[in-house]
Design an enzyme around this catalytic site. Structure first.
Site, PDB file in Angstrom:
ATOM      1  N   THR A 215       0.443  -1.774   0.357  1.00 52.10           N
ATOM      2  CA  THR A 215      -0.126  -0.466  -0.114  1.00 52.10           C
ATOM      3  C   THR A 215       0.940   0.923   0.191  1.00 52.10           C
ATOM      4  O   THR A 215       2.232   1.475   0.158  1.00 52.10           O
ATOM      5  CB  THR A 215      -1.301  -0.372   1.651  1.00 52.10           C
ATOM      6  OG1 THR A 215      -2.083  -0.894   1.284  1.00 52.10           O
ATOM      7  CG2 THR A 215      -1.452   0.944   1.597  1.00 52.10           C
ATOM      8  N   ARG A 243     -13.468  -7.980  -0.715  1.00 50.63           N
ATOM      9  CA  ARG A 243     -12.467  -8.037   0.451  1.00 50.63           C
ATOM     10  C   ARG A 243     -12.509  -6.634   0.075  1.00 50.63           C
ATOM     11  O   ARG A 243     -11.790  -5.696  -0.781  1.00 50.63           O
ATOM     12  CB  ARG A 243     -11.431  -9.029   0.468  1.00 50.63           C
ATOM     13  CG  ARG A 243     -10.882  -8.754   1.990  1.00 50.63           C
ATOM     14  CD  ARG A 243      -9.652  -7.900   1.832  1.00 50.63           C
ATOM     15  NE  ARG A 243      -9.343  -7.718   2.659  1.00 50.63           N
ATOM     16  CZ  ARG A 243      -7.652  -6.622   2.438  1.00 50.63           C
ATOM     17  NH1 ARG A 243      -7.315  -5.835   1.840  1.00 50.63           N
ATOM     18  NH2 ARG A 243      -6.590  -6.960   3.710  1.00 50.63           N
ATOM     19  N   GLY A 245     -10.343  -4.198   2.287  1.00 52.84           N
ATOM     20  CA  GLY A 245      -9.073  -4.011   3.301  1.00 52.84           C
ATOM     21  C   GLY A 245      -9.550  -2.094   4.258  1.00 52.84           C
ATOM     22  O   GLY A 245     -10.731  -2.265   4.926  1.00 52.84           O
ATOM     23  N   THR A 266      -0.373   0.882   6.859  1.00 57.36           N
ATOM     24  CA  THR A 266      -0.216  -0.746   5.848  1.00 57.36           C
ATOM     25  C   THR A 266       0.374  -1.529   6.430  1.00 57.36           C
ATOM     26  O   THR A 266       1.024  -2.563   7.648  1.00 57.36           O
ATOM     27  CB  THR A 266       1.493  -0.317   4.598  1.00 57.36           C
ATOM     28  OG1 THR A 266       1.523  -1.680   4.560  1.00 57.36           O
ATOM     29  CG2 THR A 266       2.218   0.445   5.349  1.00 57.36           C
ATOM     30  N   GLY A 267      -0.681  -3.089   6.051  1.00 56.18           N
ATOM     31  CA  GLY A 267      -0.311  -4.256   6.815  1.00 56.18           C
ATOM     32  C   GLY A 267      -1.038  -5.023   6.024  1.00 56.18           C
ATOM     33  O   GLY A 267      -1.671  -4.562   5.626  1.00 56.18           O
ATOM     34  N   GLY A 269      -4.697  -5.744   6.770  1.00 59.87           N
ATOM     35  CA  GLY A 269      -5.463  -4.933   6.723  1.00 59.87           C
ATOM     36  C   GLY A 269      -6.604  -5.214   7.702  1.00 59.87           C
ATOM     37  O   GLY A 269      -7.267  -4.318   8.631  1.00 59.87           O
TER      38      GLY A 269
HETATM   39  N1  ASP Z   1      -3.296  -2.326   4.404  1.00 59.49           N
HETATM   40  C1  ASP Z   1      -3.349  -3.045   2.757  1.00 59.49           C
HETATM   41  C2  ASP Z   1      -4.552  -4.284   3.120  1.00 59.49           C
HETATM   42  O1  ASP Z   1      -4.863  -4.914   3.694  1.00 59.49           O
HETATM   43  C3  ASP Z   1      -2.410  -4.097   2.009  1.00 59.49           C
HETATM   44  C4  ASP Z   1      -1.255  -3.257   2.387  1.00 59.49           C
HETATM   45  O2  ASP Z   1      -0.744  -2.335   3.366  1.00 59.49           O
HETATM   46  O3  ASP Z   1      -0.509  -3.675   1.639  1.00 59.49           O
HETATM   47  O4  ASP Z   1      -5.514  -4.090   1.811  1.00 59.49           O
END
Ligand code: ASP
Length: 349
Positions: A215, A243, A245, A266-267, A269
């Protein structure tokens, strides 16, 4: 005479203090991320590393130009995220990851810390720059969040650039989906059967443990003392249809409040949503009187892994303090402050 000198120097000290206070108020800060995950130096070629650094620097330069001129934090974070959305290296806009069905479904959100105005779009497939659509939802509709074809229709009506879904295709992300599918089926087999040595080793490789993040986001404090946050993503590789996030969920992956902090996450979600990550940090600062570092470390380095998730975030508080905690191997990140202080980093320190 002594007394005169003392009064005289106190007078100058006061001028100095007042001037410093004024200067503080006018100082801008911009912080960005290009995703957290298993980003290992051993997996990176010098060319790739250079390209990522260039991408992050270009995004910082764009937002900095806005803030330098006295532009708003809101304009700066939107402009910055658009640069990252157009860069195929990052998982947002062009370069977004694929769903299990082989599609690109994008999420984005923006929030204005001055008004607590917010806008987001979720699961969109044809809007070239979802962050601009999120801003349009905030400013041109009575709503906060719009999803799917409705959001796309609205973006088109607002005159935003609409593209064929194939615009978002990149070979790299397509390969990522094939790899993710293979790893998922190995995980399934592992539940009931034993894996061959080769397959078991494949699952253990660090770069295969989380192939999913990337992200992008930006947070800023402008010269007027206003905060803003923006996040844009393709979500997680191999996600199921529909889905959504944390990125477009206000208070989870994106939040800004002039009283406290601006945050972009980011991570994984699902965990950011369950922890109401960004708003919880803001609340810890507002009601718990914690500092930015204490509050964000508590949530990212303790609560997030304790629940089984991982990831990171970027934050700038109302005083211009910056935090960029993550509990993964790395996070593409950087910041620039008025006066030229600039940092761009990829790996864990
Ligand atoms: N946080 C984002 C999600 O879960 C993914 C990401 O941070 O790359 O959609």
């Amino acid at each position: 005479m002594k007394k005169f000198l003392l009064v005289f120097s106190l007078f100058f000290l006061e001028i100095l203090v007042v001037q410093t206070a004024v200067a503080q108020k006018g100082k801008y800060v911009l912080v960005i991320h290009g995703g957290a995950g298993t980003i290992l130096k051993s997996q990176m070629t010098p060319e790739k590393e250079k390209a990522y650094n260039e991408g992050l620097n270009a995004a910082l330069a764009k937002g900095q130009a806005v803030l330098e001129k006295g532009g708003t934090a809101l304009d700066a974070v939107e402009a910055t995220v658009r640069v990252l959305e157009d860069n195929p290296l990052f998982n947002s806009g062009k370069g977004a990851v694929f769903t299990n069905e082989g599609k690109n479904e994008l999420d984005a959100a923006i929030m204005d810390g001055k008004t607590l105005g917010a806008g987001s779009v979720a699961g969109v497939t044809t809007i070239r720059n979802p962050i601009t659509a999120a801003r349009a939802v905030m400013e041109k509709s009575p709503h906060v969040m719009m999803a799917g074809t409705g959001a796309e229709k609205f973006a088109a009506q607002q005159g935003l650039e609409i593209v064929d879904p194939s615009y978002f295709f990149t070979e790299e992300r397509w390969k990522g989906l094939q790899r993710a599918r293979q790893l998922d089926s190995l995980e399934q087999i592992k539940k009931t059967d034993s894996l061959s040595k080769k397959h078991a080793a494949l699952l253990k490789q660090p770069e295969n443990r989380d192939y999913k993040y990337g992200t992008v986001g930006a947070v800023a404090l402008d010269k007027q003392g206003n905060l803003a946050a923006a996040t844009s993503t393709g979500g997680m590789t191999n996600k199921k249809y529909g889905r959504i996030g944390d990125a477009p969920i206000i208070g989870a992956g994106t939040y800004a409040n002039n009283k406290t902090v601006a945050i972009s996450g980011t991570g994984w979600g699902e965990y950011f949503i369950r922890l109401v990550m960004a708003k919880t940090i803001s609340d810890m600062m507002e009601y718990g009187k914690l500092g930015l570092k204490q509050a964000s470390d508590e949530m990212v380095m303790k609560q997030l892994p304790a629940l089984g998730g991982d990831g990171g975030l970027i934050a700038v508080d109302k005083n211009g303090n910056v935090a960029m905690p993550f509990c993964t191997e790395g996070m593409y990140r950087g910041y620039v402050k008025e006066g030229g202080e600039k940092v761009v980093k990829i790996y864990k320190e």
